[in-house]
Structures are given as C-alpha cells and as structure tokens.
Design a protein around this motif. Structure first.
Motif, mmCIF file in Angstrom:
data_model
loop_
_atom_site.group_PDB
_atom_site.id
_atom_site.type_symbol
_atom_site.label_atom_id
_atom_site.label_comp_id
_atom_site.label_asym_id
_atom_site.label_seq_id
_atom_site.Cartn_x
_atom_site.Cartn_y
_atom_site.Cartn_z
ATOM 1 N N HIS A 1 2.260 7.282 -6.543
ATOM 2 C CA HIS A 1 1.138 7.995 -6.949
ATOM 3 C C HIS A 1 1.419 9.392 -6.351
ATOM 4 N N ILE B 1 -1.693 11.566 -16.343
ATOM 5 C CA ILE B 1 -1.563 10.271 -16.969
ATOM 6 C C ILE B 1 -3.018 9.906 -17.713
ATOM 7 N N LEU C 1 2.533 1.662 -3.363
ATOM 8 C CA LEU C 1 1.515 2.255 -4.660
ATOM 9 C C LEU C 1 1.356 3.650 -4.199
ATOM 10 N N GLN C 2 1.115 3.872 -2.997
ATOM 11 C CA GLN C 2 0.779 5.366 -2.416
ATOM 12 C C GLN C 2 1.932 6.322 -2.844
ATOM 13 N N ILE D 1 -6.610 -2.332 -4.241
ATOM 14 C CA ILE D 1 -5.171 -2.552 -4.571
ATOM 15 C C ILE D 1 -4.952 -3.989 -5.341
ATOM 16 N N ARG E 1 0.843 -1.275 0.093
ATOM 17 C CA ARG E 1 -0.097 0.230 0.040
ATOM 18 C C ARG E 1 0.901 1.286 -0.036
ATOM 19 N N ARG E 2 1.965 1.069 0.738
ATOM 20 C CA ARG E 2 2.808 2.176 0.857
ATOM 21 C C ARG E 2 3.489 2.638 -0.359
ATOM 22 N N GLY F 1 -6.982 7.414 -8.755
ATOM 23 C CA GLY F 1 -5.602 7.667 -8.570
ATOM 24 C C GLY F 1 -4.852 6.415 -8.535
ATOM 25 N N LYS G 1 -0.615 8.715 5.372
ATOM 26 C CA LYS G 1 -1.855 7.665 5.311
ATOM 27 C C LYS G 1 -2.305 7.381 3.753
ATOM 28 N N SER G 2 -2.664 6.192 3.700
ATOM 29 C CA SER G 2 -2.666 5.635 2.009
ATOM 30 C C SER G 2 -4.338 6.019 1.992
ATOM 31 N N THR G 3 -5.002 6.767 0.644
ATOM 32 C CA THR G 3 -6.183 6.711 0.332
ATOM 33 C C THR G 3 -6.687 5.384 -0.166
ATOM 34 N N PHE G 4 -6.032 4.290 -0.601
ATOM 35 C CA PHE G 4 -6.082 3.265 -1.325
ATOM 36 C C PHE G 4 -6.855 1.936 -0.570
ATOM 37 N N GLU H 1 2.728 2.113 10.478
ATOM 38 C CA GLU H 1 1.863 2.855 9.701
ATOM 39 C C GLU H 1 1.628 4.377 10.205
ATOM 40 N N ARG I 1 -4.446 5.097 -12.207
ATOM 41 C CA ARG I 1 -3.134 5.626 -13.197
ATOM 42 C C ARG I 1 -2.100 4.831 -13.287
ATOM 43 N N ASP J 1 -7.799 -1.932 0.227
ATOM 44 C CA ASP J 1 -7.114 -2.938 -0.283
ATOM 45 C C ASP J 1 -7.583 -3.840 -1.239
#
Lengths: 182, 278
Positions: free
Chosen positions: A172, A182, A168-169, B21, A165-166, B34, B13-16, B8, B37, B18
């Motif tokens: 981004h 893009i 991919l963040q 993903i 997750r980190r 996002g 903080k991630s907005t994605f 963490e 992309r 699970d």
C-alpha cells in the motif's frame, strides 16, 4: 465444499487402506494449490515437485492422525520443506544466488499478471521480502488459515499475522510513493 | 535477520485491522479503502495460480499412490473396503529404529544436544521442554528390554541433564522392537504437536518448545539416515541453543509484537550433512 472437506475422515481412512478413489480425491484437492504455491515461490519444476510432495504424503499416510486442518498443514509443510531444500541446493551452485533470479523462458508469473493487475501494484508486490511473499502465497494461493500457515512456517500465529500486515502495508505504501491511483 | 525477527516497534505502524486483512485474503472486500486497493492483486494471484490437474494425471497418481500405500502398509493384509476401519492402524517403521540406532552409535548426539541442556537449564525444563520426557518414555515403551536405561534417562531429564537423557534413550533404542517403532513415532509427533500448541509461558519458553518440536518431527519423519541423520539432529540442537541466546537478547529489548524469531534453520541442510563434511 469439496469431497475431501465434506468427508475428510472417510477419505483419510480409505487412503490409508490404499483406495484409489481416495487418492484421486486428495490429488484433486491439493495438486492445484501446492503447484500454485511452489510455482509462485519460484520452484524450478513445480508440477514435478508437487508429485514428489504428494507421493511423500502417500508414503507417510500411515503415520498421520489428525483433522482436515492438520492434514492441510502437513501437506504444505512437506511442500515448503522441499522448496527450502531446492533453494539451498541451488544457492550452493556457483553463480546462482537467487532461485528465481533469471528463470528460463522469462517471468511467467509477471506475464500472466499483465492485464489482471495494474503494473504498479504488481511491482509493489515484487518488492516484498521472501518471507512476506511466502506467507502471502500460503494464505492466498495455498488457501491456508493463519493457524495453518503458522504451522507450515514453524512460527507463532502472532508472528505470521504481523508479517502479513507489514507486507500489505508495504504494498500500500509503495503505491502511495508512486502516486498511483487504482 | 528474517521477517519474523523484526519487532513491531521497529516497523512503521499499520493502519489495517486484522479482521479487514482476513476479509481481503479470503477474497472479500475489506472496509478500509486503502486495503481494498490491493484486492485486484489478491484476486490476480489466486486466478493465475489456480488450476485443476488433468484427469489422466489424477488417474496415474492415484494408482501409484494406492500401490505405494499398500506396499508400505503395516503388518497384515489390506482389509476389504467393507470391513470396519481400524481406528489407529499399526505401523512398522524400521527407518526410525535405524535412525535412533545411529543416534547413539555415531556419537554425534551428545555434542549436538548440549544446546538443549543449555536451553533447559535456562528455561525450566518442566515448562519449556514439557513433553520431551514423555517422548523419551514412549521410546522406552517401545523397547521393554531397555527399561532400565530409559528409567535412567528419565531421571537424568528430571534433573535437567537433557543431553545425557536423550543419549540414554537413543542407546536404548538400538534394541527397539519393530512392533514398537510406530509407537515411538506416534509419541514423537504427538509430543511435537503438544509443544507447538502450547503458547503459554514466556516467549523464551515458546521458542524453545517450537524448536524442540521441529527436532522431534525431524527425528520421526526424515528419510535421512546414518551420518546425515546425526548431523541433522546436531544442527537442530544447536539451533535450540541459538534460540536460547537470541531470545535472551530479544527479551532484554522487549517484544511488543509478540513475534516469534522461529527456527530459521530448523530443517537440517542436506548439503551440510553429506559424508565427509565436518
């Protein structure tokens, strides 16, 4: 669905008795993803290392018991360990601090990505840490599940989930910093 | 500090989600714009690193692998393909016998296993090291002649003296019967699996289990022998002790992400274990 996925138990049983067709099926199934993973993580001779990995599987197949997911993890555990061994060996050589610092013949992976991916996206990916790229390579190129990746890395599923997750963040956010659309 | 050691709470903080993903990584389009992309990157990586091996390469490998399997096969002739398969073939693993023998004669283990003793004292052996006693028992099963020593080992384990327990078991394994070595390998690997799959208890307990599992797998599968093997085990045992310290620190600071600091050095470094090195 591949032959190995469809009939794993039969293939495994035949592999344990030394049936060539079974080993051909296993090689077909794993040589590509393992080479891809090793190559993406900077192994100096991915094809040669893949051969070593799968021969190690053959040498130890009698001791294996488990399902397809366990087998897939096992293959990549061996590959990952060989990769770590190679990194450690090279890092001890004077003047070599990074396995892929200056690969002979240029950065083949980057050249291959040209035209497929926007340069900014590729640059953002290259900024990730080794651990983040290990996890993404196992998931995307190795085709492993979260659970299988956790087994290969020797981590908990939650830890792997957090790392991807980190990663991919970060990609981004780097795109946003560069003002890329893009 | 590895990527797995960062909590963490210390990260943006991630907005994605699970599930989104997972959609992306499995080649589908995520709902989040996002994240979508990044889809060309995933697709590109998959494309450039996917290849099928040439047929001649497959043929060469399959012949070599099949021959290797037959030459390393356990006792007895290879059954014909039409025969009913044996559900769990017997194995002969002289390598394990040699390694376990080295375990005790090299005298390295006791010092190395001190870490486990520390870990078990702090983590309630019955929880964090669940299964290790079974592995010891299995080594004992493989060696009836040393049953008494194994019984002593189990008693030591029960009282929390894990270092001494493993040393006793390893000494008993000096006389391990060839026919029983595969059972010991099975037991070690099965114990490792059990340890890994048990995510109950504190992060501390999970971490210790994970590192003990890595050590058991190493003992069962490594091709290292002699001093290299002893040093490898000692390194991993020290890592278990390190986990104990790290996690106590982490617990004090909280663990919101539930991340695992993992065994960064769970694999023994061959370069560190060459003869002649301390």
């Amino acid at each position: 669905v591949s032959l190995v996925e469809e009939t794993f138990e039969s293939v495994l049983e035949a592999a344990k008795t030394g049936e060539e067709w079974a080993w051909a099926a296993l090689y077909h199934e794993y040589a590509g993803p393992v080479t891809g993973y090793l190559s993406s993580r900077g192994a100096s001779d991915p094809e040669g290392l893949t051969g070593d990995v799968l021969l190690k599987v053959a040498r130890s197949i009698h001791s294996f018991s488990g399902d397809l997911s366990s087998f897939r993890s096992w293959v990549f555990v061996i590959a990952h360990r060989r990769l770590i061994d190679e990194r450690r060996t090279l890092s001890r050589r004077p003047g070599v601090s990074e396995l892929v610092a200056d690969p002979p013949g240029g950065d083949v992976e980057s050249e291959a990505m040209e035209g497929l991916v926007a340069a900014e996206l590729w640059r953002a990916f290259k900024r990730l840490t080794d651990g983040q790229r290990d996890v993404l390579a196992l998931r995307i190129i190795g085709g492993l599940t979260l659970e299988e990746t956790a087994r290969v890395m020797g981590k908990k599923v939650g830890a792997v989930k957090a790392v991807q997750r980190r990663a991919l963040q970060a990609i981004h956010d780097n795109l946003d910093l560069d003002g890329v659309t893009i | 500090m590895s990527d797995f050691d960062v909590y963490e709470s210390e990260m943006p903080k991630s907005t994605f989600s699970d599930s989104d993903i997972e959609r992306l990584l499995s080649g589908n389009t995520p709902a989040d714009e996002g994240l979508a992309r990044l889809a060309p990157l995933v697709e590109g990586l998959r494309t450039i690193h996917s290849s099928l091996p040439p047929e001649e390469e497959v043929a060469v490998f399959s012949v070599e692998a099949a021959s290797l399997v037959k030459s390393t096969r356990p006792h007895g002739p290879v059954p014909a393909a039409s025969e009913k398969p044996v559900s769990r073939p017997r194995r002969f693993n002289l390598g394990l016998k040699r390694r376990l023998a080295t375990f005790s004669t090299a005298g390295i283990l006791l010092a190395g296993m001190t870490g486990i003793a520390v870990a078990s004292n702090g983590a309630a052996p019955g929880d964090a090291l669940y299964g290790l006693d079974r592995a010891l028992e299995a080594v004992g099963i493989a060696n009836g002649a040393a049953a008494e020593r194994i019984a002593e080992a189990q008693a030591l384990f029960a009282s929390g003296q894990v270092a001494e327990a493993v040393t006793h078991a390893a000494e008993a394994a000096d006389d391990i019967e060839e026919s029983g070595a595969d059972e010991a390998v099975d037991a070690l690997l099965e114990t490792a699996d059990r340890l890994r799959s048990n995510e109950n208890g504190s992060d501390h307990a999970v971490e210790v289990r994970s590192r003990v599992a890595a050590m058991l797998e190493y003992i069962a599968t490594t091709e290292d022998t002699g001093r290299d093997f002893g040093q490898g085990v000692a390194d991993m045992a020290r890592g278990i002790s390190g986990a104990d310290d790290e996690l106590e620190s982490a617990d004090a600071g909280g663990d919101e992400a539930g991340e695992d600091s993992g065994p960064p050095d769970s694999l023994p470094d061959p370069a560190d274990s060459r003869p002649g090195r301390p």
